[in-house]
Design an enzyme around this catalytic site. Structure first.
Site, short mmCIF file in Angstrom:
data_model
loop_
_atom_site.label_atom_id
_atom_site.label_comp_id
_atom_site.label_asym_id
_atom_site.label_seq_id
_atom_site.Cartn_x
_atom_site.Cartn_y
_atom_site.Cartn_z
N ASN A 134 -1.52 -0.31 7.56
CA ASN A 134 -1.03 -1.67 7.78
C ASN A 134 -0.30 -2.27 6.58
OD1 ASN A 134 -3.19 -2.29 6.18
ND2 ASN A 134 -4.32 -3.46 7.73
N TYR A 182 -12.55 -2.50 -2.29
CA TYR A 182 -12.96 -2.61 -0.89
C TYR A 182 -14.49 -2.58 -0.74
CZ TYR A 182 -8.18 -2.18 0.91
OH TYR A 182 -6.86 -2.40 1.24
N PHE A 195 -14.86 3.28 8.65
CA PHE A 195 -13.50 3.58 8.17
C PHE A 195 -13.39 3.63 6.65
CE2 PHE A 195 -13.67 -1.05 8.93
CZ PHE A 195 -13.28 -1.54 7.68
N HIS A 204 -1.86 -5.59 1.45
CA HIS A 204 -3.14 -6.26 1.28
C HIS A 204 -2.89 -7.64 0.70
CE1 HIS A 204 -7.29 -7.05 -0.04
NE2 HIS A 204 -6.72 -7.55 -1.12
N LYS A 223 0.83 -1.20 0.00
CA LYS A 223 0.00 0.00 0.00
C LYS A 223 0.88 1.26 0.00
CE LYS A 223 -3.75 -2.29 2.60
NZ LYS A 223 -4.53 -2.25 3.87
N GLU A 247 -10.34 -9.77 -7.27
CA GLU A 247 -9.38 -8.69 -7.09
C GLU A 247 -8.31 -8.69 -8.18
OE1 GLU A 247 -9.87 -8.70 -2.21
OE2 GLU A 247 -7.95 -9.26 -3.11
N ARG A 272 -1.61 -14.65 3.46
CA ARG A 272 -2.29 -14.07 4.64
C ARG A 272 -1.49 -14.35 5.91
NH1 ARG A 272 -6.82 -10.55 4.31
NH2 ARG A 272 -7.74 -11.53 6.14
P1 DAT Z 1 -7.44 -7.14 5.78
O1 DAT Z 1 -6.67 -6.07 5.05
O2 DAT Z 1 -6.61 -7.78 6.86
O3 DAT Z 1 -8.08 -8.15 4.85
P2 DAT Z 1 -10.14 -6.06 6.17
O4 DAT Z 1 -10.49 -6.65 4.84
O5 DAT Z 1 -11.01 -6.41 7.33
O6 DAT Z 1 -8.62 -6.42 6.57
O7 DAT Z 1 -10.11 -4.47 6.06
C1 DAT Z 1 -9.52 -3.85 4.92
C2 DAT Z 1 -8.66 -2.70 5.37
O8 DAT Z 1 -9.47 -1.72 5.99
C3 DAT Z 1 -7.62 -3.08 6.44
O9 DAT Z 1 -6.43 -3.61 5.84
C4 DAT Z 1 -7.39 -1.77 7.11
C5 DAT Z 1 -8.75 -1.11 7.05
N1 DAT Z 1 -9.49 -1.34 8.30
C6 DAT Z 1 -10.12 -2.47 8.67
N2 DAT Z 1 -10.69 -2.34 9.86
C7 DAT Z 1 -10.42 -1.08 10.26
C8 DAT Z 1 -10.73 -0.31 11.41
N3 DAT Z 1 -11.46 -0.82 12.42
N4 DAT Z 1 -10.27 0.96 11.47
C9 DAT Z 1 -9.55 1.50 10.47
N5 DAT Z 1 -9.22 0.83 9.35
C10 DAT Z 1 -9.66 -0.44 9.25
MG MG Z 2 -9.64 -7.97 3.53
#
Ligand code: DAT
Ligand code: MG
Length: 150
Positions: free
Chosen positions: A112, A49, A57, A115, A9, A126, A85
């Site tokens: 973080n 997303y 968020f 992805h 990212k 994706e 993962r």
């Molecule tokens: P991942 O990237 O581990 O698959 P996800 O699909 O649940 O996680 O969420 C996508 C992204 O959204 C994640 O990498 C960071 C952001 N995100 C998720 N939960 C969040 C939160 N509670 N607050 C802020 N950003 C968040």
């Molecule tokens: Mg995800």
């Protein structure tokens, strides 16, 4: 052979961690089959997303992921989705295990670094958002029998 979409990212790129992050996946033995430096458009980010559209968020996530260049890749291996993962760690770096990308390199869920697709179905969807079939290369490596038992 299973494929997964992987992104470094914009925070990973700005922090100069692209090489370090790619090294971790190369080191595990996964095969890189597509890669590009690019900037996501808002429409592409909203589709990528889409499952999170109603989460609080979401606007910040779209703003962040479109804020600068990122590196998009497709990695291939048996069980590529699960392996990537696992190498990434949990969603929140705060609780990600040491040894994972997020557990070693991050401190904040909104930054973080990477992805990885969460299922083979997500991976197919994706990958098609980022790459045309012609951009995904089919090749063999002489080291493959030393990575995976034939
Ligand atoms: P991942 O990237 O581990 O698959 P996800 O699909 O649940 O996680 O969420 C996508 C992204 O959204 C994640 O990498 C960071 C952001 N995100 C998720 N939960 C969040 C939160 N509670 N607050 C802020 N950003 C968040
Ligand atoms: Mg995800």
């Amino acid at each position: 052979m299973e494929r997964t979409l992987f992104l470094v990212k914009p925070d990973g790129l700005q922090r100069g961690l692209v090489g370090e992050i790619i090294s971790r996946l190369e080191g595990r033995g996964l095969k890189l089959v597509a890669m590009k430096l690019m900037r996501m458009e808002e429409d592409q980010a909203r589709r990528h997303y889409g499952e999170h559209v109603d989460r609080p968020f979401f606007p910040g996530l779209v703003e962040f992921i479109t804020s600068g260049p990122l590196v998009a890749m497709v990695w291939e291996a048996d069980n590529a989705v699960e392996i990537v993962r696992g190498t990434i760690g949990g969603t929140d770096p705060v609780s990600s295990a040491p040894g994972t990308i997020r557990g070693d390199l991050g401190v904040n869920i909104g930054r973080n670094l990477v992805h990885g697709s969460d299922s083979t179905e997500s991976a197919q969807r994706e990958i098609s958002l980022f790459f045309s079939p012609q951009e995904i290369l089919d090749y063999s490596r002489s080291v493959d029998p030393w990575i995976t038992e034939p």
